[in-house]
Design a protein around this motif. Structure first.
Motif, mmCIF file in Angstrom:
data_model
loop_
_atom_site.group_PDB
_atom_site.id
_atom_site.type_symbol
_atom_site.label_atom_id
_atom_site.label_comp_id
_atom_site.label_asym_id
_atom_site.label_seq_id
_atom_site.Cartn_x
_atom_site.Cartn_y
_atom_site.Cartn_z
ATOM 1 N N THR A 155 0.841 -1.206 0.000
ATOM 2 C CA THR A 155 0.000 0.000 0.000
ATOM 3 C C THR A 155 0.872 1.251 0.000
ATOM 4 O O THR A 155 0.625 2.208 -0.750
ATOM 5 N N ASP A 199 -5.102 8.796 -0.085
ATOM 6 C CA ASP A 199 -3.941 8.146 0.538
ATOM 7 C C ASP A 199 -4.269 7.766 1.981
ATOM 8 O O ASP A 199 -3.945 6.673 2.446
ATOM 9 N N LYS A 240 -6.345 4.701 2.303
ATOM 10 C CA LYS A 240 -5.537 3.475 2.128
ATOM 11 C C LYS A 240 -4.667 3.211 3.368
ATOM 12 O O LYS A 240 -4.567 2.082 3.846
#
Ligand SMILES: NC(=O)c1ccc[n+]([C@@H]2O[C@H](COP(=O)([O-])OP(=O)(O)OC[C@H]3O[C@@H](n4cnc5c(N)ncnc54)[C@H](OP(=O)(O)O)[C@@H]3O)[C@@H](O)[C@H]2O)c1
Length: 146
Positions: A58, A110, A113
């Motif tokens: 990730t 972002d 995630k």
């Protein structure tokens, strides 16, 4: 964990996107305690460390999207969290890289995630556990938070 200065209440603990310590950080905030993140890159390459932070898929995806490195994503994340942090490098290029985190930012996507990354203590400090000591297991040492 380590109190750098009892007077100024600065407290250092393992923090990275893989072990974000939200509960502890909220508690420290409520008590006016400044939290410093140690091993923000997972201490890769050290005897006690792990490659898991810098190899996280990730974080790699986010880093590629910003044309940054995973280390920079980790440090930018820590900065945006309002944390101070201690990162270590003996390499001039990597030191420079670690300083270039001030002119860009992480997006909401972002964060979505990063917040989905499975949380796990990566540096459990097994050396603190002993059948003859006060902490007989990692569960005891960390109050079950491992
Ligand atoms: N107070 C405490 O209880 C406590 C506990 C743990 C650590 N600390 C301190 O906190 C500091 C940092 O922690 P740490 O060294 O454990 O972990 P860290 O900073 O997360 O990781 C250091 C490792 O990452 C590598 N590195 C640094 N920048 C990099 C980059 N941009 N890309 C790829 N690799 C990079 C370094 O290798 P190179 O040197 O080859 O770049 C080194 O192997 C140290 O000074 C340590 O002594 C304190």
């Amino acid at each position: 964990m380590h109190f750098t200065s009892p007077k100024e209440k600065i407290f250092s603990v393992e923090i990275s996107p893989l072990w974000q310590q939200q509960k502890l950080r909220e508690f420290c905030k409520s008590k006016n305690i400044v939290v410093t993140a140690y091993s923000p890159l997972g201490a890769k390459g050290t005897r006690r460390g792990t490659h898991e932070v810098l190899d996280n898929e990730t974080l790699k995806e986010i880093a590629n999207a910003h044309n940054k490195t995973v280390a920079q994503v980790c440090l930018r994340w820590a900065l945006e969290q309002g944390l101070s942090f201690v990162v270590k490098s003996f390499n001039k290029e990597r030191m420079r890289e670690n300083l270039h985190i001030f002119d860009w930012g992480l997006s909401l996507d972002d964060y979505k995630k990063i917040n989905e990354i499975k949380q796990r203590r990566l540096l459990p400090k097994l050396e603190m556990v002993s059948p003859n000591g006060p902490f007989k297991s990692l569960e005891e040492l960390w109050d079950g938070e491992i």
